[in-house]
Scaffold this active site. Structure first.
Site, mmCIF file in Angstrom:
data_model
loop_
_atom_site.group_PDB
_atom_site.id
_atom_site.type_symbol
_atom_site.label_atom_id
_atom_site.label_comp_id
_atom_site.label_asym_id
_atom_site.label_seq_id
_atom_site.Cartn_x
_atom_site.Cartn_y
_atom_site.Cartn_z
ATOM 1 N N SER A 1 0.853 -1.181 0.000
ATOM 2 C CA SER A 1 0.000 0.000 0.000
ATOM 3 C C SER A 1 0.889 1.231 0.000
ATOM 4 C CB SER A 1 -0.881 0.006 1.255
ATOM 5 O OG SER A 1 -1.519 1.253 1.444
ATOM 6 N N TYR A 13 -2.460 0.193 10.595
ATOM 7 C CA TYR A 13 -2.500 -0.278 9.207
ATOM 8 C C TYR A 13 -1.160 -0.031 8.524
ATOM 9 C CZ TYR A 13 -3.759 -0.606 4.277
ATOM 10 O OH TYR A 13 -3.790 -0.943 2.951
#
Length: 256
Positions: free
Chosen positions: A154, A167
């Protein structure tokens, strides 16, 4: 679980590819694109009804190219399940060429919300799931003298924003582990990290924190289709054996 159908040989350039988190979003797009490109794709996820529907939708394009899409129930948090997933691909085809560690969750929240169960879930799926995949495929790749790991990370592996501490922590770790794997592996084993920006997916649907959910509405206003990431994965796989595409970041043009 898989059927007992024999797998037909793929195209001359087709590979045996295992994809985790293939029931939606990026994983679904990757599995569909690769099956249509002539690869034998083992699509793993917990939602087998979606995998079955995906197999039906891709059947014609896969058959035309000599590829195929084969649903397998998979929970990446279960190490034995991931090992069985990889072994299923190997047993039914005689080899495994690519493992795409894509499964991930993103229940964002501020740390002071203390949503510890959601922190644990991100660690289990985003990080342990990755490690389980490496542990399952690396011995086969080593024995074959070839293989390709692809980690879907990501842009959160490159930056931290409020509500994204845990995250991003899992994605920073995934990126670090993947690059460590690249450095440790035999050069015949290729290793790629793909870091998507905002992509149309179900990731934001797992956010239970009201503040984080509201912030995501504006943040995700400009999203690209999952197939943009699938195209990046396909590009990395299609390079000659002596070319290792180590890292790709793919963002919407409007995401700065």
């Amino acid at each position: 679980m898989t059927s007992d159908r024999a797998i037909l040989p793929g195209s001359a350039t087709g590979k045996v590819v295992a994809v985790t988190g293939a029931s939606s979003g990026i994983g679904e797009a990757v599995a569909a694109r690769l099956a249509g490109a002539g690869h034998q794709v083992f699509a793993g996820a917990r939602r087998t009804d979606r995998l079955d529907a995906l197999a039906e939708r891709t059947a014609a394009s896969a058959a035309d190219s000599g590829g195929g899409l084969h649903p397998v129930r998979l929970d990446v948090t279960d190490r034995a399940d991931v090992a069985a997933f990889v072994e299923t691909a190997r047993e039914r085809t005689g080899r495994i060429d690519v493992l795409i560690n894509n499964a991930g969750v993103m229940p964002l929240s501020r740390l002071d919300a203390l949503l510890v169960d959601e922190w644990d879930r991100m660690i289990d799926v985003n990080l342990r799931g990755l490690l389980h995949g490496i542990a399952a495929a690396l011995p086969h790749f080593t024995a074959q003298g070839a293989g390709h790991f692809v980690t879907v990370a990501s842009v959160g592996a490159h930056e931290v924003v409020p509500t994204g501490a845990v995250y991003s922590g899992t994605k920073f770790a995934a990126r670090a582990i993947t690059d460590g794997l690249r450095q440790e592996c035999d050069p015949a084993i290729r290793v790629t990290t793909i870091s998507p920006g905002v992509v149309t997916s179900e990731l934001a649907d797992t956010i239970t924190d009201p503040g984080a959910a509201a912030a995501m509405v504006a943040y995700r206003a400009n999203a690209i289709a999952p197939d943009a990431i699938a195209a990046a994965v396909s590009y990395a796989l299609d390079q000659p054996a002596d070319v290792d595409v180590n890292e790709i970041v793919v963002r919407p043009a409007r995401q700065r």
